[in-house]
Design a protein around this motif. Structure first.
Motif, mmCIF file in Angstrom:
data_model
loop_
_atom_site.group_PDB
_atom_site.id
_atom_site.type_symbol
_atom_site.label_atom_id
_atom_site.label_comp_id
_atom_site.label_asym_id
_atom_site.label_seq_id
_atom_site.Cartn_x
_atom_site.Cartn_y
_atom_site.Cartn_z
ATOM 1 N N VAL A 121 0.771 -1.167 0.115
ATOM 2 C CA VAL A 121 -0.202 -0.031 -0.129
ATOM 3 C C VAL A 121 0.887 1.236 -0.066
ATOM 4 O O VAL A 121 0.715 2.190 -0.963
ATOM 5 N N VAL A 122 1.893 1.343 0.954
ATOM 6 C CA VAL A 122 2.758 2.351 0.935
ATOM 7 C C VAL A 122 3.477 2.818 -0.375
ATOM 8 O O VAL A 122 3.738 3.661 -0.869
ATOM 9 N N LEU A 123 4.316 1.359 -0.745
ATOM 10 C CA LEU A 123 5.263 1.707 -1.998
ATOM 11 C C LEU A 123 4.394 2.018 -3.272
ATOM 12 O O LEU A 123 4.917 2.838 -3.849
ATOM 13 N N ASN A 124 3.336 1.379 -3.564
ATOM 14 C CA ASN A 124 2.344 1.762 -4.539
ATOM 15 C C ASN A 124 1.801 2.952 -4.528
ATOM 16 O O ASN A 124 1.786 3.658 -5.627
ATOM 17 N N ASN A 125 1.252 3.383 -3.444
ATOM 18 C CA ASN A 125 0.562 4.675 -3.214
ATOM 19 C C ASN A 125 1.512 6.018 -3.258
ATOM 20 O O ASN A 125 1.219 7.086 -3.799
ATOM 21 N N ALA A 126 2.266 5.699 -2.265
ATOM 22 C CA ALA A 126 3.255 6.801 -1.807
ATOM 23 C C ALA A 126 4.052 7.169 -2.885
ATOM 24 O O ALA A 126 4.631 8.257 -3.131
ATOM 25 N N PHE A 127 4.874 5.977 -3.226
ATOM 26 C CA PHE A 127 5.808 5.973 -4.225
ATOM 27 C C PHE A 127 5.899 5.668 -5.490
ATOM 28 O O PHE A 127 6.708 5.452 -6.397
ATOM 29 N N ARG A 128 4.748 5.095 -5.977
ATOM 30 C CA ARG A 128 4.430 4.579 -7.290
ATOM 31 C C ARG A 128 5.429 3.623 -7.450
ATOM 32 O O ARG A 128 5.640 3.340 -8.705
ATOM 33 N N ILE A 129 5.771 2.612 -6.572
ATOM 34 C CA ILE A 129 6.942 1.585 -6.845
ATOM 35 C C ILE A 129 6.146 0.146 -6.858
ATOM 36 O O ILE A 129 5.308 -0.135 -5.900
ATOM 37 N N PRO A 130 6.442 -0.654 -7.981
ATOM 38 C CA PRO A 130 5.627 -1.666 -8.166
ATOM 39 C C PRO A 130 6.332 -2.925 -7.422
ATOM 40 O O PRO A 130 6.686 -3.798 -8.174
ATOM 41 N N SER A 131 6.096 -2.789 -6.082
ATOM 42 C CA SER A 131 6.796 -3.920 -5.301
ATOM 43 C C SER A 131 6.147 -5.137 -5.250
ATOM 44 O O SER A 131 6.844 -5.967 -5.011
ATOM 45 N N GLY A 132 4.890 -5.222 -5.550
ATOM 46 C CA GLY A 132 3.973 -6.341 -5.768
ATOM 47 C C GLY A 132 2.607 -5.834 -5.936
ATOM 48 O O GLY A 132 2.423 -4.694 -6.190
ATOM 49 N N ILE A 133 1.646 -6.785 -5.572
ATOM 50 C CA ILE A 133 0.189 -6.352 -5.665
ATOM 51 C C ILE A 133 -0.474 -6.437 -4.519
ATOM 52 O O ILE A 133 -0.289 -7.559 -3.596
ATOM 53 N N ILE A 134 -1.226 -5.293 -3.914
ATOM 54 C CA ILE A 134 -1.916 -5.380 -2.746
ATOM 55 C C ILE A 134 -2.734 -6.528 -2.697
ATOM 56 O O ILE A 134 -3.590 -6.754 -3.457
ATOM 57 N N VAL A 135 -2.776 -7.235 -1.691
ATOM 58 C CA VAL A 135 -3.789 -8.418 -1.462
ATOM 59 C C VAL A 135 -4.331 -8.212 0.071
ATOM 60 O O VAL A 135 -3.929 -8.568 1.180
ATOM 61 N N ASP A 136 -5.344 -7.507 0.029
ATOM 62 C CA ASP A 136 -6.230 -7.197 1.324
ATOM 63 C C ASP A 136 -7.096 -8.200 1.320
ATOM 64 O O ASP A 136 -7.322 -9.082 0.506
ATOM 65 N N THR A 137 -8.043 -7.943 2.107
ATOM 66 C CA THR A 137 -9.032 -8.715 2.354
ATOM 67 C C THR A 137 -10.140 -9.055 0.916
ATOM 68 O O THR A 137 -10.756 -10.053 0.770
ATOM 69 N N HIS A 138 -10.385 -7.691 0.292
ATOM 70 C CA HIS A 138 -11.078 -7.843 -0.813
ATOM 71 C C HIS A 138 -10.397 -8.687 -2.072
ATOM 72 O O HIS A 138 -10.705 -9.370 -2.902
ATOM 73 N N VAL A 139 -9.023 -8.370 -2.332
ATOM 74 C CA VAL A 139 -8.302 -8.981 -3.295
ATOM 75 C C VAL A 139 -8.457 -10.450 -3.001
ATOM 76 O O VAL A 139 -8.276 -11.354 -3.845
ATOM 77 N N HIS A 140 -8.221 -10.766 -1.723
ATOM 78 C CA HIS A 140 -8.264 -12.282 -1.431
ATOM 79 C C HIS A 140 -9.579 -12.795 -1.613
ATOM 80 O O HIS A 140 -9.529 -14.100 -2.298
ATOM 81 N N TRP A 170 0.716 -3.076 -11.952
ATOM 82 C CA TRP A 170 0.589 -3.419 -10.606
ATOM 83 C C TRP A 170 0.042 -2.095 -9.631
ATOM 84 O O TRP A 170 -0.937 -2.461 -8.842
ATOM 85 N N VAL A 171 0.660 -1.174 -9.845
ATOM 86 C CA VAL A 171 0.441 0.031 -9.118
ATOM 87 C C VAL A 171 -1.043 0.582 -9.234
ATOM 88 O O VAL A 171 -1.627 1.099 -8.297
ATOM 89 N N GLN A 172 -1.654 0.179 -10.487
ATOM 90 C CA GLN A 172 -2.946 0.599 -10.939
ATOM 91 C C GLN A 172 -4.004 -0.359 -10.615
ATOM 92 O O GLN A 172 -4.967 -0.331 -10.003
ATOM 93 N N PHE A 173 -3.492 -1.910 -10.881
ATOM 94 C CA PHE A 173 -4.344 -3.060 -10.913
ATOM 95 C C PHE A 173 -4.938 -2.998 -9.104
ATOM 96 O O PHE A 173 -5.982 -3.345 -8.973
ATOM 97 N N GLY A 174 -3.892 -3.126 -8.509
ATOM 98 C CA GLY A 174 -3.963 -3.432 -6.834
ATOM 99 C C GLY A 174 -5.146 -2.640 -6.249
ATOM 100 O O GLY A 174 -5.974 -3.212 -5.873
ATOM 101 N N PRO A 175 -5.116 -1.324 -6.403
ATOM 102 C CA PRO A 175 -5.928 -0.349 -5.739
ATOM 103 C C PRO A 175 -7.184 -0.546 -6.556
ATOM 104 O O PRO A 175 -8.498 -0.257 -5.869
ATOM 105 N N ALA A 176 -7.227 -0.872 -7.714
ATOM 106 C CA ALA A 176 -8.623 -0.654 -8.423
ATOM 107 C C ALA A 176 -9.259 -2.137 -7.990
ATOM 108 O O ALA A 176 -10.380 -2.035 -7.883
#
Length: 208
Positions: A121-140, A170-176
């Motif tokens: 969440v921090v890397l994707n949103n604050a730094f736009r770094i494609p560190s991985g894909i956010i997997v929270d309860t929704h993506v799960h 990744w940075v767009q896909f995860g949050p979407a």
DNA sequence: CTCCCGATAT
DNA sequence: ATATCAGGAG
């Protein structure tokens, strides 16, 4: 599920997708994300509205009276644990990272209360770094439902998604995906009739 | 697997 | 009164 079609449709539906936490700098997003464990972004925002002015930087949190910190954090639940976590995070930032939020997965996940989801969440949103894909309860929940993977745990789901989604998405896909899960592909009674993916979604495990 | 905890909707 | 929300550490 056609992955390229999915990426394209999500991008169109959620062009500026981001986690719905309020923040002005990376430290605030990091703290908000820790507080978001088992708690809605909406409630985190109510708390951080008080928290951030009261403790404007890492030093202030590090020096805070733990009891006062706990009082402010109470509405987010798990407040004793979270108060200690964010204080220890700020102390670690000051000691090990020159007071700055680190920009790598390895460094972020050394911090208490920060695992891959929060770091992404921090890397994707604050730094736009494609560190991985956010997997929270929704993506799960929605990834298996969409037929993207049969995996059941967050780490395996993230690995599967990282294989089928190009890294520059990744940075767009995860949050979407998070927003789509939160508001359309909900846990109970998913809103399939108004879903932009209804024509390409296999709806695995969804009762209708 | 258990523990950490509370607000809001129904 | 009960359901829903929705991560990480040990």
């Amino acid at each position: 599920m056609d992955i390229n079609k999915l990426i394209e449709i999500l991008k169109e539906k959620y062009p500026n997708a981001r986690y719905e936490l309020d923040w002005d700098n990376p430290l605030q997003l990091l703290i908000g994300t820790i507080l978001a464990a088992q708690c809605t972004d909406e409630r985190v925002n109510k708390v951080t509205k008080i928290l951030f002015p009261k403790y404007p930087n890492a030093q202030a949190v590090a020096d805070a009276d733990i009891g006062e910190l706990e009082e402010v954090l109470k509405p987010t639940g798990f407040y004793k644990k979270k108060a200690k976590q964010i204080q220890d995070v700020c102390r670690a930032l000051l000691e090990n990272f020159a007071g700055e939020v680190p920009k790598t997965m390895a460094e972020l996940t050394t911090l208490p209360g920060v695992a891959r989801k929060s770091a992404n969440v921090v890397l994707n949103n604050a730094f736009r770094i494609p560190s991985g894909i956010i997997v929270d309860t929704h993506v799960h929940r929605i990834s298996p439902r969409m037929g993207l993977t049969k995996e059941g745990n967050p780490e395996a789901i993230e690995r599967a998604l990282m294989k089928i989604v190009p890294q520059d998405e990744w940075v767009q896909f995860g949050p979407a995906m998070v927003l789509h899960g939160r508001y359309v592909c909900t846990a109970k009674k998913p809103k399939c009739s108004e879903c932009v993916l209804k024509d390409i979604c296999p709806k695995i495990g969804v009762e209708n």
